[in-house]
Scaffold this motif. Structure first.
Motif, PDB file in Angstrom:
ATOM      1  N   THR A  91      -0.208   0.234  16.825  1.00 13.90           N
ATOM      2  CA  THR A  91      -0.911  -0.754  17.644  1.00 13.90           C
ATOM      3  C   THR A  91      -0.003  -1.197  18.792  1.00 13.90           C
ATOM      4  OG1 THR A  91      -0.125  -2.792  16.558  1.00 13.90           O
ATOM      5  CG2 THR A  91      -1.948  -1.608  15.496  1.00 13.90           C
ATOM      6  N   ASP A  92      -0.565  -1.941  19.715  1.00 15.60           N
ATOM      7  CA  ASP A  92       0.224  -2.496  20.814  1.00 15.60           C
ATOM      8  C   ASP A  92       1.253  -3.506  20.304  1.00 15.60           C
ATOM      9  OD1 ASP A  92      -1.199  -0.969  22.595  1.00 15.60           O
ATOM     10  OD2 ASP A  92      -2.582  -2.591  23.168  1.00 15.60           O
ATOM     11  N   ALA A  93       0.990  -4.086  19.126  1.00 16.27           N
ATOM     12  CA  ALA A  93       1.916  -5.060  18.544  1.00 16.27           C
ATOM     13  C   ALA A  93       3.024  -4.387  17.746  1.00 16.27           C
ATOM     14  CB  ALA A  93       1.148  -6.042  17.649  1.00 16.27           C
ATOM     15  N   GLY A  94       2.925  -3.070  17.578  1.00 12.58           N
ATOM     16  CA  GLY A  94       3.926  -2.330  16.816  1.00 12.58           C
ATOM     17  C   GLY A  94       3.283  -1.477  15.740  1.00 12.58           C
ATOM     18  N   ASP A  95       4.101  -0.632  15.097  1.00 13.18           N
ATOM     19  CA  ASP A  95       3.621   0.206  13.996  1.00 13.18           C
ATOM     20  C   ASP A  95       3.561  -0.626  12.725  1.00 13.18           C
ATOM     21  OD1 ASP A  95       3.670   2.190  15.853  1.00 13.18           O
ATOM     22  OD2 ASP A  95       5.434   3.220  15.042  1.00 13.18           O
ATOM     23  N   ILE A  96       2.428  -0.549  12.034  1.00 16.03           N
ATOM     24  CA  ILE A  96       2.209  -1.402  10.855  1.00 16.03           C
ATOM     25  C   ILE A  96       2.038  -0.538   9.614  1.00 16.03           C
ATOM     26  CG2 ILE A  96       0.812  -3.250   9.879  1.00 16.03           C
ATOM     27  CD1 ILE A  96      -0.244  -3.713  12.801  1.00 16.03           C
ATOM     28  N   ARG A  97       3.036  -0.549   8.764  1.00 20.33           N
ATOM     29  CA  ARG A  97       2.919   0.109   7.459  1.00 20.33           C
ATOM     30  C   ARG A  97       2.091  -0.792   6.552  1.00 20.33           C
ATOM     31  NH1 ARG A  97       6.761   4.080   6.099  1.00 20.33           N
ATOM     32  NH2 ARG A  97       5.448   4.317   4.250  1.00 20.33           N
ATOM     33  N   HIS A  98       1.140  -0.208   5.864  1.00 15.28           N
ATOM     34  CA  HIS A  98       0.302  -1.003   4.981  1.00 15.28           C
ATOM     35  C   HIS A  98      -0.313  -0.122   3.906  1.00 15.28           C
ATOM     36  CE1 HIS A  98      -2.437   0.689   7.973  1.00 15.28           C
ATOM     37  NE2 HIS A  98      -3.451   0.487   7.122  1.00 15.28           N
ATOM     38  N   VAL A  99      -0.638  -0.722   2.800  1.00 16.04           N
ATOM     39  CA  VAL A  99      -1.353  -0.038   1.726  1.00 16.04           C
ATOM     40  C   VAL A  99      -2.806  -0.479   1.785  1.00 16.04           C
ATOM     41  CG1 VAL A  99      -1.502   0.413  -0.740  1.00 16.04           C
ATOM     42  CG2 VAL A  99       0.735   0.017   0.317  1.00 16.04           C
ATOM     43  N   GLY A 118      11.353 -11.857   1.307  1.00 16.41           N
ATOM     44  CA  GLY A 118      11.929 -10.809   0.469  1.00 16.41           C
ATOM     45  C   GLY A 118      10.915  -9.826  -0.081  1.00 16.41           C
ATOM     46  N   GLY A 119       9.637 -10.012   0.234  1.00 18.90           N
ATOM     47  CA  GLY A 119       8.603  -9.118  -0.271  1.00 18.90           C
ATOM     48  C   GLY A 119       8.339  -7.973   0.684  1.00 18.90           C
ATOM     49  N   SER A 120       7.377  -7.144   0.322  1.00 16.01           N
ATOM     50  CA  SER A 120       6.965  -6.020   1.157  1.00 16.01           C
ATOM     51  C   SER A 120       5.532  -5.663   0.806  1.00 16.01           C
ATOM     52  CB  SER A 120       7.869  -4.802   0.916  1.00 16.01           C
ATOM     53  OG  SER A 120       7.566  -4.199  -0.336  1.00 16.01           O
ATOM     54  N   ARG A 121       4.993  -4.669   1.487  1.00 10.84           N
ATOM     55  CA  ARG A 121       3.625  -4.224   1.214  1.00 10.84           C
ATOM     56  C   ARG A 121       3.468  -3.779  -0.238  1.00 10.84           C
ATOM     57  NH1 ARG A 121       6.409  -0.028   3.156  1.00 10.84           N
ATOM     58  NH2 ARG A 121       5.926   2.122   2.521  1.00 10.84           N
ATOM     59  N   LYS A 122       4.584  -3.369  -0.867  1.00  8.80           N
ATOM     60  CA  LYS A 122       4.508  -2.859  -2.237  1.00  8.80           C
ATOM     61  C   LYS A 122       4.217  -3.961  -3.253  1.00  8.80           C
ATOM     62  CE  LYS A 122       7.631   0.996  -1.208  1.00  8.80           C
ATOM     63  NZ  LYS A 122       8.932   1.644  -1.507  1.00  8.80           N
ATOM     64  N   GLN A 123       4.627  -5.193  -2.937  1.00 13.98           N
ATOM     65  CA  GLN A 123       4.396  -6.287  -3.880  1.00 13.98           C
ATOM     66  C   GLN A 123       2.916  -6.475  -4.165  1.00 13.98           C
ATOM     67  OE1 GLN A 123       4.468 -10.564  -2.745  1.00 13.98           O
ATOM     68  NE2 GLN A 123       6.189 -10.735  -4.158  1.00 13.98           N
ATOM     69  N   GLY A 124       2.102  -6.427  -3.102  1.00 11.49           N
ATOM     70  CA  GLY A 124       0.685  -6.722  -3.240  1.00 11.49           C
ATOM     71  C   GLY A 124      -0.143  -5.645  -3.899  1.00 11.49           C
ATOM     72  N   VAL A 125       0.472  -4.501  -4.215  1.00  9.98           N
ATOM     73  CA  VAL A 125      -0.266  -3.438  -4.907  1.00  9.98           C
ATOM     74  C   VAL A 125       0.412  -3.036  -6.215  1.00  9.98           C
ATOM     75  CG1 VAL A 125      -1.400  -2.509  -2.869  1.00  9.98           C
ATOM     76  CG2 VAL A 125       0.884  -1.682  -3.470  1.00  9.98           C
ATOM     77  N   ASP A 126       1.360  -3.847  -6.663  1.00 10.49           N
ATOM     78  CA  ASP A 126       2.033  -3.559  -7.932  1.00 10.49           C
ATOM     79  C   ASP A 126       1.073  -3.850  -9.081  1.00 10.49           C
ATOM     80  OD1 ASP A 126       3.679  -3.742 -10.321  1.00 10.49           O
ATOM     81  OD2 ASP A 126       5.424  -3.820  -8.979  1.00 10.49           O
ATOM     82  N   ASP A 127       0.771  -2.843  -9.858  1.00  5.55           N
ATOM     83  CA  ASP A 127      -0.230  -2.991 -10.922  1.00  5.55           C
ATOM     84  C   ASP A 127       0.241  -3.823 -12.099  1.00  5.55           C
ATOM     85  OD1 ASP A 127      -2.403  -1.362  -9.864  1.00  5.55           O
ATOM     86  OD2 ASP A 127      -1.082   0.356 -10.156  1.00  5.55           O
ATOM     87  N   PHE A 128       1.545  -3.956 -12.277  1.00  2.00           N
ATOM     88  CA  PHE A 128       2.054  -4.469 -13.550  1.00  2.00           C
ATOM     89  C   PHE A 128       2.727  -5.833 -13.482  1.00  2.00           C
ATOM     90  CE2 PHE A 128       2.325   0.251 -13.673  1.00  2.00           C
ATOM     91  CZ  PHE A 128       1.275   0.452 -14.559  1.00  2.00           C
ATOM     92  N   THR A 129       3.175  -6.256 -12.296  1.00  2.00           N
ATOM     93  CA  THR A 129       3.789  -7.581 -12.197  1.00  2.00           C
ATOM     94  C   THR A 129       2.716  -8.641 -11.970  1.00  2.00           C
ATOM     95  OG1 THR A 129       4.153  -7.224  -9.832  1.00  2.00           O
ATOM     96  CG2 THR A 129       5.966  -6.662 -11.320  1.00  2.00           C
ATOM     97  N   PRO A 151       0.039  -5.406   3.821  1.00  2.00           N
ATOM     98  CA  PRO A 151       0.878  -4.871   4.898  1.00  2.00           C
ATOM     99  C   PRO A 151       2.335  -5.333   4.836  1.00  2.00           C
ATOM    100  CG  PRO A 151      -0.296  -6.790   5.685  1.00  2.00           C
ATOM    101  CD  PRO A 151      -0.678  -6.617   4.235  1.00  2.00           C
ATOM    102  N   ASP A 152       3.187  -4.550   5.498  1.00  2.00           N
ATOM    103  CA  ASP A 152       4.505  -5.006   5.910  1.00  2.00           C
ATOM    104  C   ASP A 152       4.345  -5.730   7.239  1.00  2.00           C
ATOM    105  OD1 ASP A 152       5.948  -3.914   3.795  1.00  2.00           O
ATOM    106  OD2 ASP A 152       6.395  -2.048   4.862  1.00  2.00           O
ATOM    107  N   PHE A 153       5.216  -6.689   7.515  1.00  2.00           N
ATOM    108  CA  PHE A 153       5.263  -7.327   8.833  1.00  2.00           C
ATOM    109  C   PHE A 153       6.696  -7.821   9.046  1.00  2.00           C
ATOM    110  CE2 PHE A 153       3.254  -9.906   5.577  1.00  2.00           C
ATOM    111  CZ  PHE A 153       4.006 -11.079   5.547  1.00  2.00           C
ATOM    112  N   PRO A 154       7.145  -7.873  10.305  1.00  2.00           N
ATOM    113  CA  PRO A 154       8.567  -8.053  10.584  1.00  2.00           C
ATOM    114  C   PRO A 154       9.119  -9.444  10.353  1.00  2.00           C
ATOM    115  CG  PRO A 154       7.309  -7.955  12.617  1.00  2.00           C
ATOM    116  CD  PRO A 154       6.355  -7.628  11.523  1.00  2.00           C
TER     117      PRO A 154
END
Length: 296
Positions: A91-99, A118-129, A151-154
């Protein structure tokens, strides 16, 4: 007479379509018995405020196979990973990694989760935590013609908000009929409030969920507030990062500023709960179904 009959018929048809659409946006159950709220200790503010009987021994130690690291198998359905993708959006705002989980086009509902410090896009899709609660929202979206985004965001400032806004803009265009709800954990709430204040997302989002998060007085001058976008607060009574008393005061200030037309807001206090408790315990289905009935 014929014109009047046609007008009545069209009006009735319109109401029928609207009713069917609203009914279609009521999320179907997923393991509701396992994720039901514990008993209410008290209520207030005409039912908008609830104190729940949270217990770490029951709600973490008995629920998890490995406390805070792996929930027991009955709380999850990992088959939802079949519709899960790790993506990059330029995007114009930057590249956005997301699940993305579910329908990336033509979704009827979109839910985003914005992580905290301290989180990341992976936190929001962790099946077990978090007691399997992220697995539940993934399954709810997949089973209800929806899309879930993590998503990740800076940062938690304007740059982070701009990237999340760009992500929302992209998926709103691929799913133009979707209601859009943003859930923010902890410091992610800073982005939630910035999205509410923006002219683009503040006029586009349909609900905010603040989970163990913070308050922002600027919300009262935002486009989202003027549209009466529903706001849900979940907070642990023993949250040492963001004191529950301050979040409760902010919740009540929202009510106080909307006496002419009651503002759609709810507060759930998890008694003895700590900072991460609301992410573990929020009833996604109940909260989103309430928001769907109030969404502008």
């Amino acid at each position: 007479m014929a014109f009047r009959f046609l007008l009545v018929l069209l009006t009735a048809t319109g109401f029928a379509v609207q009713a069917a659409y609203s009914q279609a946006l009521s999320l179907k159950p997923f393991k509701d018995d396992l994720f039901a709220y514990p008993a209410a200790l008290s209520t207030g503010d005409n039912g908008a405020y609830t104190v729940l009987d949270y217990h770490e021994m029951r709600d973490i130690n008995q629920r998890d196979e490995v406390p805070e690291k792996r929930v027991r198998a009955q709380y999850t359905d990992p088959g939802v990973r079949k519709v899960q993708q790790d993506l990059m959006l330029k995007t114009d705002a930057g590249d956005i990694r997301h699940v993305a989980v579910g329908k990336t086009e033509g979704a009827s509902i979109i839910v985003l989760y914005l992580h905290g410090q301290g989180g990341s896009r992976k936190q929001g899709v962790d099946d077990f935590t978090f007691g399997g609660n992220f697995n539940r929202i993934k399954n709810l979206m997949a089973a209800n013609n929806g899309l879930y985004l993590s998503p990740d965001f800076p940062d938690f400032g304007d740059k982070g908000a701009a990237q999340v806004a760009a992500l929302i803009d992209h998926y709103a265009e691929t799913s133009p009929g979707a209601k859009i709800f943003v859930a923010c954990g902890s410091m992610g709430g800073m982005v939630c409030w910035k999205l509410a204040a923006r002219n683009d997302t503040g006029r586009r989002i349909n609900g905010l969920l603040l989970l163990g998060s913070l308050w922002d007085e600027s919300f009262f001058s935002s486009p989202a507030f003027r549209r009466h976008v529903p706001v849900f607060f979940g907070q642990g009574s023993h949250d040492v990062v963001f004191p529950v008393e301050k979040q409760e005061a902010f919740f009540r200030s929202i009510i106080a500023k909307s006496k002419a037309y009651p503002y759609p807001t709810r507060f759930v206090r998890f008694e003895t709960g700590t900072h991460g408790t609301p992410i573990r315990m929020v009833d996604w289905r109940g909260t989103l179904n309430w928001m769907l009935t109030k969404a502008p």
